[in-house]
Structure formats: C-alpha cells, structure tokens
Design an enzyme around this catalytic site. Sequence first.
Site, PDB file in Angstrom:
ATOM      1  N   MET A   1     -12.171  -5.120   4.522  1.00 59.71           N
ATOM      2  CA  MET A   1     -11.402  -4.208   5.370  1.00 59.71           C
ATOM      3  C   MET A   1     -11.183  -4.862   6.732  1.00 59.71           C
ATOM      4  SD  MET A   1     -10.678  -1.717   3.434  1.00 59.71           S
ATOM      5  CE  MET A   1      -9.706  -0.915   4.722  1.00 59.71           C
TER       6      MET A   1
ATOM      7  N   ASP B   1      -7.325  -5.951   3.565  1.00 57.72           N
ATOM      8  CA  ASP B   1      -6.695  -4.632   3.641  1.00 57.72           C
ATOM      9  C   ASP B   1      -6.732  -4.080   5.061  1.00 57.72           C
ATOM     10  OD1 ASP B   1      -5.564  -2.218   3.029  1.00 57.72           O
ATOM     11  OD2 ASP B   1      -7.275  -1.452   1.872  1.00 57.72           O
TER      12      ASP B   1
ATOM     13  N   SER C   1       0.841  -1.195   0.000  1.00 58.77           N
ATOM     14  CA  SER C   1       0.000   0.000   0.000  1.00 58.77           C
ATOM     15  C   SER C   1       0.882   1.253   0.000  1.00 58.77           C
ATOM     16  CB  SER C   1      -0.916   0.015   1.222  1.00 58.77           C
ATOM     17  OG  SER C   1      -1.637   1.228   1.224  1.00 58.77           O
TER      18      SER C   1
ATOM     19  N   HIS D   1      -8.114   1.732  -4.610  1.00 55.99           N
ATOM     20  CA  HIS D   1      -9.124   1.585  -3.558  1.00 55.99           C
ATOM     21  C   HIS D   1      -9.721   2.962  -3.275  1.00 55.99           C
ATOM     22  CE1 HIS D   1      -9.766   0.531   1.015  1.00 55.99           C
ATOM     23  NE2 HIS D   1     -10.903   0.730   0.379  1.00 55.99           N
TER      24      HIS D   1
ATOM     25  N   MET E   1     -11.914   5.377  -1.388  1.00 56.28           N
ATOM     26  CA  MET E   1     -12.660   5.620  -0.148  1.00 56.28           C
ATOM     27  C   MET E   1     -13.291   6.995  -0.287  1.00 56.28           C
ATOM     28  SD  MET E   1      -9.835   3.959   2.380  1.00 56.28           S
ATOM     29  CE  MET E   1      -8.627   3.911   1.063  1.00 56.28           C
TER      30      MET E   1
ATOM     31  N   ASP F   1      -4.530   4.031  -2.263  1.00 50.86           N
ATOM     32  CA  ASP F   1      -5.665   4.465  -1.443  1.00 50.86           C
ATOM     33  C   ASP F   1      -6.044   5.910  -1.737  1.00 50.86           C
ATOM     34  OD1 ASP F   1      -6.113   2.141   0.284  1.00 50.86           O
ATOM     35  OD2 ASP F   1      -4.080   2.547   1.008  1.00 50.86           O
TER      36      ASP F   1
ATOM     37  N   HIS G   1      -1.092  -1.103  -4.449  1.00 48.88           N
ATOM     38  CA  HIS G   1      -2.390  -0.758  -3.856  1.00 48.88           C
ATOM     39  C   HIS G   1      -2.399   0.747  -3.587  1.00 48.88           C
ATOM     40  CE1 HIS G   1      -6.112  -1.555  -1.593  1.00 48.88           C
ATOM     41  NE2 HIS G   1      -5.682  -0.638  -0.739  1.00 48.88           N
TER      42      HIS G   1
ATOM     43  N   MET H   1      -8.596   8.809  -0.666  1.00 48.19           N
ATOM     44  CA  MET H   1      -9.527   9.197   0.413  1.00 48.19           C
ATOM     45  C   MET H   1      -9.996  10.627   0.229  1.00 48.19           C
ATOM     46  SD  MET H   1      -7.309   7.805   3.608  1.00 48.19           S
ATOM     47  CE  MET H   1      -6.617   6.162   3.634  1.00 48.19           C
TER      48      MET H   1
ATOM     49  N   PHE I   1      -6.880   5.152   7.633  1.00 45.38           N
ATOM     50  CA  PHE I   1      -5.512   5.321   8.117  1.00 45.38           C
ATOM     51  C   PHE I   1      -4.716   4.024   7.991  1.00 45.38           C
ATOM     52  CE2 PHE I   1      -8.402   8.075  10.388  1.00 45.38           C
ATOM     53  CZ  PHE I   1      -7.802   9.322  10.237  1.00 45.38           C
ATOM     54  N   GLY I   2      -3.420   4.176   7.753  1.00 47.45           N
ATOM     55  CA  GLY I   2      -2.521   3.032   7.809  1.00 47.45           C
ATOM     56  C   GLY I   2      -2.102   2.795   9.251  1.00 47.45           C
TER      57      GLY I   2
HETATM   58  C1  DX5 Z   1      -6.693   1.957   5.062  1.00 47.31           C
HETATM   59  C2  DX5 Z   1      -6.145   1.648   3.699  1.00 47.31           C
HETATM   60  C3  DX5 Z   1      -5.087   0.613   3.682  1.00 47.31           C
HETATM   61  C4  DX5 Z   1      -3.834   0.990   4.426  1.00 47.31           C
HETATM   62  C5  DX5 Z   1      -3.245  -0.260   4.987  1.00 47.31           C
HETATM   63  O1  DX5 Z   1      -7.788   2.780   4.929  1.00 47.31           O
HETATM   64  O2  DX5 Z   1      -7.190   1.195   2.843  1.00 47.31           O
HETATM   65  O3  DX5 Z   1      -4.761   0.216   2.346  1.00 47.31           O
HETATM   66  O4  DX5 Z   1      -2.882   1.643   3.625  1.00 47.31           O
HETATM   67  O5  DX5 Z   1      -2.207   0.089   5.800  1.00 47.31           O
HETATM   68  P1  DX5 Z   1      -1.593  -0.879   6.877  1.00 47.31           P
HETATM   69  O6  DX5 Z   1      -1.079  -2.093   6.164  1.00 47.31           O
HETATM   70  O7  DX5 Z   1      -0.525  -0.047   7.493  1.00 47.31           O
HETATM   71  O8  DX5 Z   1      -2.691  -1.239   7.843  1.00 47.31           O
HETATM   72 ZN    ZN Z   2      -6.662   0.272   0.889  1.00 44.88          ZN
END
Ligand code: DX5
Ligand code: ZN
Length: 220
Positions: free
Chosen positions: A138, A176, A9, A67, A69, A36, A34, A38, A144-145
């Site tokens: 999910m 994810d 990601s 992805h 969001m 993201d 991947h 947002m 957030f990561g």
């Molecule tokens: C969260 C994202 C994920 C995120 C995963 O909303 O969709 O793709 O980057 O990050 P990690 O692996 O750090 O949980």
């Molecule tokens: Zn994601």
Amino acid sequence: MSSKLIAPSILAADFANLQRDIEMVNNSDADWFHIDIMDGVFVPNISFGMPVLKAIAKHANKTIDVHLMIIDPDRYIKTFANLGSDVLTVHYEACTHLHRTLQAIKTEGMKTGVALNPHTNISLLEDTINDIDLVCIMSVNPGFGGQNFIENTYNKVKQLKELITRKGATTQIEIDGGVTNKNAKQLVDAGADVLVAGSYIFKSTNQQETIKNLRAIANS
Ligand code: DX5
Ligand code: ZN
C-alpha cells in the site's frame, strides 16, 4: 523479463455507468481489474460488496484482482471464489492466522495475495513469502482513492524484491495508491510487477490512452 501489468481500480469508476467503464477496461491495454472491498471497520470507508462484484464479473474479461480491506476475511473466502475472483488479497493486519488464510485461498483455487499497510514492515513476510503469489504494497493508507503517494514505498519494494529473491519465491509485487506516470518507472525499476491506478486513469480525459501510456512507461 515478463511484462509489467496495469490494474485499473474500479473504485474510481463512474458507478452509474459501471458497464461502460468495464467495457472501457476490457477494450484497453489494461491487464487486470482491481476491485476494492471495504467494510467500514478495517478501513474508515465502505465501498461496495458482493452484488456489485457479481455484476462486474459478468462483464469483465480480464483477471479479477480482489483487494479485501475487511476484518476476519476468512468468513468470505469461498464467497469471493464463487464470485469469480482470480486473485484474493487479504491484509496482513487483518489476519490472526495468515498461514491458514493463505491455505484456504489456495484450496478455493485462487491466487494468494497479502496487502501491507504503509506502517507494516516487509520482514513480517519472512515465513510466508513462499505461500504468497502477490504482495500488495500500500502506497497510501487504505480506504480512499485519490490520495498522495508515500515516497517510502520505493524502499519497501526493494526490500520485498530482496526477500523474494533470497527465498527463491515467485511472488509478484503490486503497488496500490497514488500511482501515476510520475512514479511508475521508478516503481518498476525498484521491482514492482503490477501497478494499480484508480484516479489517475478514471479522472483522465482519454482513459484508454492513459492506460496505454502508463503501461508503456512501466515496460520501458
Ligand atoms: C485504496 C485502494 C486503492 C485505490 C487506489 O484503499 O486500495 O485501490 O482505489 O486509488 P488511487 O489510484 O486513486 O490512489
Ligand atoms: Zn486496492
């Protein structure tokens, strides 16, 4: 049995060294990028948008898994196709007319993806599963990561696998959020096909080694 895939990601990459991190993924055992997106409305965070994806796509030489969001994703399906997305994932919770959205994604030549929040039940895909190439479960609340993996995910993967088999669908299952070497094997054993990992890869000291090991665990 086809290989289980690893999708780093890019949200966890170093944005000041984006090209370096993209080349790292290009030259690694990873399978997909991947990405993201947002909007600060569907999720309480804003990541990055089209110009950044354009820059990523210029260098990335693997499947681009986007992805979204964002609310009302239909507005941007064409745009994301033009930017080079291979898989376009929308959130079940953001689509009033999911069937129509899926057809629009297919029309633009992309693979269809549907992401489910941790509270969204698998059974809601009963009538659309045959139109979905990828379901993204999910395993954290999106936005957030670096969050902790939600244990109930294993049950959801099993339920989804059962639905896919029962309907004779060819849908891939993606996980994810909070994926590490600790949960990868159990996820794959439950039925997962694609593991997204952000922090676990990018915060490690040898990122390519981490990708290699995670892929090996997933395919063991
Ligand atoms: C969260 C994202 C994920 C995120 C995963 O909303 O969709 O793709 O980057 O990050 P990690 O692996 O750090 O949980
Ligand atoms: Zn994601």
